[in-house]
Design a protein around this motif. Structure first.
Motif, PDB file in Angstrom:
ATOM      1  N   LEU A 177      47.293  38.860  31.733  1.00  0.00           N
ATOM      2  CA  LEU A 177      46.367  39.622  32.578  1.00  0.00           C
ATOM      3  C   LEU A 177      46.718  39.469  34.056  1.00  0.00           C
ATOM      4  N   ILE A 178      47.148  38.282  34.448  1.00  0.00           N
ATOM      5  CA  ILE A 178      47.576  38.081  35.834  1.00  0.00           C
ATOM      6  C   ILE A 178      48.786  38.949  36.132  1.00  0.00           C
ATOM      7  N   GLY A 179      49.726  39.026  35.186  1.00  0.00           N
ATOM      8  CA  GLY A 179      50.905  39.867  35.380  1.00  0.00           C
ATOM      9  C   GLY A 179      50.548  41.337  35.537  1.00  0.00           C
ATOM     10  N   VAL A 180      49.595  41.810  34.734  1.00  0.00           N
ATOM     11  CA  VAL A 180      49.162  43.208  34.835  1.00  0.00           C
ATOM     12  C   VAL A 180      48.482  43.456  36.185  1.00  0.00           C
ATOM     13  N   ALA A 181      47.595  42.526  36.591  1.00  0.00           N
ATOM     14  CA  ALA A 181      46.903  42.686  37.877  1.00  0.00           C
ATOM     15  C   ALA A 181      47.898  42.727  39.029  1.00  0.00           C
ATOM     16  N   ALA A 182      48.928  41.877  38.985  1.00  0.00           N
ATOM     17  CA  ALA A 182      49.931  41.857  40.050  1.00  0.00           C
ATOM     18  C   ALA A 182      50.791  43.106  40.040  1.00  0.00           C
ATOM     19  N   ALA A 183      50.982  43.706  38.862  1.00  0.00           N
ATOM     20  CA  ALA A 183      51.766  44.939  38.783  1.00  0.00           C
ATOM     21  C   ALA A 183      51.008  46.115  39.381  1.00  0.00           C
ATOM     22  N   ILE A 184      49.683  46.050  39.370  1.00  0.00           N
ATOM     23  CA  ILE A 184      48.868  47.100  39.978  1.00  0.00           C
ATOM     24  C   ILE A 184      48.750  46.891  41.485  1.00  0.00           C
ATOM     25  N   LYS A 185      48.597  45.630  41.878  1.00  0.00           N
ATOM     26  CA  LYS A 185      48.495  45.270  43.288  1.00  0.00           C
ATOM     27  C   LYS A 185      49.127  43.893  43.460  1.00  0.00           C
ATOM     28  N   LEU A 186      49.934  43.690  44.470  1.00  0.00           N
ATOM     29  CA  LEU A 186      50.834  42.533  44.523  1.00  0.00           C
ATOM     30  C   LEU A 186      50.143  41.208  44.831  1.00  0.00           C
ATOM     31  N   THR A 187      48.976  41.209  45.455  1.00  0.00           N
ATOM     32  CA  THR A 187      48.375  39.948  45.906  1.00  0.00           C
ATOM     33  C   THR A 187      48.109  38.948  44.770  1.00  0.00           C
ATOM     34  N   PRO A 188      47.781  39.361  43.530  1.00  0.00           N
ATOM     35  CA  PRO A 188      47.588  38.356  42.476  1.00  0.00           C
ATOM     36  C   PRO A 188      48.838  37.567  42.114  1.00  0.00           C
ATOM     37  N   LEU A 189      49.998  37.885  42.706  1.00  0.00           N
ATOM     38  CA  LEU A 189      51.194  37.096  42.441  1.00  0.00           C
ATOM     39  C   LEU A 189      51.024  35.640  42.858  1.00  0.00           C
ATOM     40  N   LEU A 190      50.089  35.366  43.770  1.00  0.00           N
ATOM     41  CA  LEU A 190      49.848  33.979  44.169  1.00  0.00           C
ATOM     42  C   LEU A 190      49.372  33.147  42.979  1.00  0.00           C
ATOM     43  N   PHE A 191      48.736  33.780  42.007  1.00  0.00           N
ATOM     44  CA  PHE A 191      48.298  33.049  40.819  1.00  0.00           C
ATOM     45  C   PHE A 191      49.492  32.549  40.002  1.00  0.00           C
ATOM     46  N   VAL A 192      50.609  33.245  40.069  1.00  0.00           N
ATOM     47  CA  VAL A 192      51.815  32.780  39.376  1.00  0.00           C
ATOM     48  C   VAL A 192      52.285  31.473  40.005  1.00  0.00           C
ATOM     49  N   ALA A 193      52.258  31.399  41.333  1.00  0.00           N
ATOM     50  CA  ALA A 193      52.620  30.150  42.013  1.00  0.00           C
ATOM     51  C   ALA A 193      51.677  29.023  41.606  1.00  0.00           C
ATOM     52  N   PHE A 194      50.393  29.336  41.469  1.00  0.00           N
ATOM     53  CA  PHE A 194      49.433  28.324  41.021  1.00  0.00           C
ATOM     54  C   PHE A 194      49.751  27.847  39.602  1.00  0.00           C
ATOM     55  N   LEU A 195      50.072  28.763  38.717  1.00  0.00           N
ATOM     56  CA  LEU A 195      50.395  28.376  37.345  1.00  0.00           C
ATOM     57  C   LEU A 195      51.618  27.460  37.313  1.00  0.00           C
ATOM     58  N   LEU A 196      52.608  27.762  38.139  1.00  0.00           N
ATOM     59  CA  LEU A 196      53.800  26.918  38.182  1.00  0.00           C
ATOM     60  C   LEU A 196      53.485  25.537  38.730  1.00  0.00           C
ATOM     61  N   TRP A 197      52.730  25.488  39.822  1.00  0.00           N
ATOM     62  CA  TRP A 197      52.448  24.204  40.465  1.00  0.00           C
ATOM     63  C   TRP A 197      51.558  23.331  39.580  1.00  0.00           C
ATOM     64  N   SER A 198      50.674  23.934  38.821  1.00  0.00           N
ATOM     65  CA  SER A 198      49.805  23.164  37.929  1.00  0.00           C
ATOM     66  C   SER A 198      50.453  22.916  36.573  1.00  0.00           C
ATOM     67  N   ARG A 199      51.752  23.204  36.472  1.00  0.00           N
ATOM     68  CA  ARG A 199      52.552  22.923  35.269  1.00  0.00           C
ATOM     69  C   ARG A 199      52.089  23.709  34.044  1.00  0.00           C
ATOM     70  N   GLN A 200      51.549  24.886  34.273  1.00  0.00           N
ATOM     71  CA  GLN A 200      51.256  25.799  33.179  1.00  0.00           C
ATOM     72  C   GLN A 200      52.446  26.760  33.053  1.00  0.00           C
ATOM     73  N   THR A 201      53.582  26.191  32.681  1.00  0.00           N
ATOM     74  CA  THR A 201      54.832  26.940  32.729  1.00  0.00           C
ATOM     75  C   THR A 201      54.846  28.112  31.759  1.00  0.00           C
ATOM     76  N   GLY A 202      54.240  27.941  30.592  1.00  0.00           N
ATOM     77  CA  GLY A 202      54.202  29.048  29.640  1.00  0.00           C
ATOM     78  C   GLY A 202      53.433  30.231  30.181  1.00  0.00           C
ATOM     79  N   ALA A 203      52.259  29.965  30.757  1.00  0.00           N
ATOM     80  CA  ALA A 203      51.458  31.045  31.341  1.00  0.00           C
ATOM     81  C   ALA A 203      52.173  31.679  32.524  1.00  0.00           C
ATOM     82  N   ALA A 204      52.840  30.859  33.342  1.00  0.00           N
ATOM     83  CA  ALA A 204      53.588  31.400  34.480  1.00  0.00           C
ATOM     84  C   ALA A 204      54.717  32.306  34.008  1.00  0.00           C
ATOM     85  N   ALA A 205      55.409  31.896  32.951  1.00  0.00           N
ATOM     86  CA  ALA A 205      56.496  32.720  32.423  1.00  0.00           C
ATOM     87  C   ALA A 205      55.969  34.047  31.886  1.00  0.00           C
ATOM     88  N   ARG A 206      54.846  33.997  31.155  1.00  0.00           N
ATOM     89  CA  ARG A 206      54.275  35.243  30.620  1.00  0.00           C
ATOM     90  C   ARG A 206      53.804  36.158  31.741  1.00  0.00           C
TER      91      ARG A 206
END
Length: 468
Positions: A177-206
């Motif tokens: 869902l984060i990926g879809v939101a970022a594809a519509i508008k770019l600002t949710p891409l910051l959530f990908v950085a959060f997923l990576l930093w919090s070691r949710q690597t699977g969610a960040a990859a998806r």
């Protein structure tokens, strides 16, 4: 006298919270209907104007015209990635007047869904009253009303990112869902950085793969428009509007109004604020508070974006609700109440009305941006080391549960070791007792034989031969 727990049990059994929830949902529905009717009664050029841009851009795509060459009657261009235009093409399947009614209903439905989502993250006392109460609080804010007025997509993106980042989606789909939101508008891409930093690597990859997949779909469907957008249009923030307007409550807007026009200054300030907010969000996630983490990252997107109009600021009332309900310390509820109040009424408007505006002009014009920065830097209070706010299946819960299992395992091992040591001492004590008893029996037997021998000598008889 009947205690409080018994009264609460009878209160719940009689269904009063459910009646209260139904009454609050009725209030929400009434506010939604009145707000929607007021929007529809606005002047044509001030009624769902952004939705009209989406509709017109989608018609341009269907006609084969250049997507980023489209300009609506009010002068507004299409500013989203090509993937968003592909989604908006479905709007043209129905008349625009019908779309307006559907969109208003969907927007209020998204606000209701945000209320339900936040209530799951804040579950506790009066849980039945939380969803409609939060939905009402969000709906009356200027950000939600702005989404209704302009027919904006922002509230839907907030819902997608909140549900996904807070861990309410199934683990195997988390990040989509984060990926879809970022594809519509770019600002949710910051959530990908959060997923990576919090070691949710699977969610960040998806999330990343979903974003790239949606972008590829846009490139395949609209190759020329995709090249136009990604090769330069994406960086032309001037197409979005007057960034110095007080409606732009981002760090960039504050700096521009202060006369600081260097892009490097905005990038440095926005980057520093994002780093602090992500650090707080990571702590909240690891402490089992994914809701707090998601709201923090959302507020960081508002602060860091080149432009954050009122309809982008839905994260701010969510931060206020978080402070009121679970904010750290005694100041949390007071700060949250003040923040929620200023998301309903514009500080600039209030200052002008009281005649105090001239001396506080800069503060009034930038109050919401400064409040957003304060939320990012303070972190909505200190994250608790507990799993109380964590929905089942989140990464924070797994980490906390792992710590709990480790602690419990250590306690069990220590208890077992103590039990073995105690058993060894008991066996040694039993052996000592048996040895002492055996010695006492032997001594008693020897004494008895000696006494018997003495008696036989006295009687003139030879003493008996001792056994074996």
């Amino acid at each position: 006298m009947e205690d409080r727990s018994a009264r609460l049990t009878r209160f719940v059994q009689r269904g009063r919270p459910h009646l209260g929830a139904a009454a609050l949902w009725a209030v929400f529905a009434a506010i939604a209907i009145v707000s929607s009717v007021l929007v529809l009664h606005r002047a044509p050029d001030d009624r769902l104007s952004d939705l009209h841009i989406y509709y017109g851009a989608a018609e341009a795509v269907r006609a084969g015209d250049a997507l980023y060459g489209y300009v609506a009657e009010n002068g507004g261009p299409f500013t989203y990635p090509p993937f968003a235009a592909i989604l908006f093409v479905t709007f043209t399947w129905i008349p625009e007047l019908t779309l307006r009614i559907v969109w208003l209903a969907a927007t209020t439905g998204a606000v209701a869904a945000i209320g339900v989502t936040m209530s799951r993250l804040l579950a506790g006392r009066h849980a039945a009253l939380l969803p409609p109460g939060i939905a009402i609080a969000v709906l009356i804010t200027s950000s939600a009303q702005s989404n209704l007025r302009f027919g904006q997509v922002s509230v839907f993106l907030v819902l997608l990112a909140l549900v996904d980042a807070a861990g309410l989606t199934p683990a195997r789909y988390r990040g989509v869902l984060i990926g879809v939101a970022a594809a519509i508008k770019l600002t949710p891409l910051l959530f990908v950085a959060f997923l990576l930093w919090s070691r949710q690597t699977g969610a960040a990859a998806r999330a990343t793969l979903t974003f790239l997949g949606c972008g590829l779909l846009g490139a395949l469907a609209l190759p020329a428009d995709s090249w136009t957008y990604w090769s330069g249009t994406v960086l032309r923030t001037s197409r979005i509007g007057d960034l110095t307007s007080t409606g732009n409550q981002s760090i960039n807007g504050v700096l521009l109004r202060a006369g600081v026009t260097e892009t490097a200054a905005w990038v440095a300030a926005a980057g520093a604020i994002c780093l602090v907010a992500l650090w707080h969000a990571r702590r909240a996630h690891r402490s089992g508070e994914p809701g707090r983490a998601a709201v923090l990252v959302g507020c960081a997107t508002v602060a860091a974006s080149p432009v954050s109009w009122t309809h982008h600021q839905v994260w701010l009332p969510l931060a206020a609700i978080m402070l009121i309900t679970v904010g750290g310390g005694r100041a949390g509820p007071f700060a949250g109440t003040a923040l929620l109040f200023f998301t309903v009424l514009s500080p600039s408007t209030l200052l002008r009305a009281t005649g105090a505006y001239p001396g506080l002009e800069f503060l009034g014009d930038n109050a919401r941006a400064l409040a957003t920065v304060a939320v990012c830097l303070a972190g909505l209070g200190l994250a608790r080391k507990t799993t109380r706010l964590s929905p089942e299946g989140t990464g924070g819960t797994r980490e906390t549960a792992g710590d709990s299992r480790a602690t419990t395992g250590g306690a069990v091992r220590e208890t077992a070791a103590n039990a073995r040591e105690s058993a060894t001492r008991d066996r040694e004590t039993a052996a000592d007792t048996r040895e002492t008893a055996s010695g006492a029996v032997r001594e008693a037997a020897a004494d008895a034989r000696e006494i018997a021998g003495s008696a036989q000598e006295t009687a003139g008889e030879p003493p008996p031969i001792p056994p074996g």
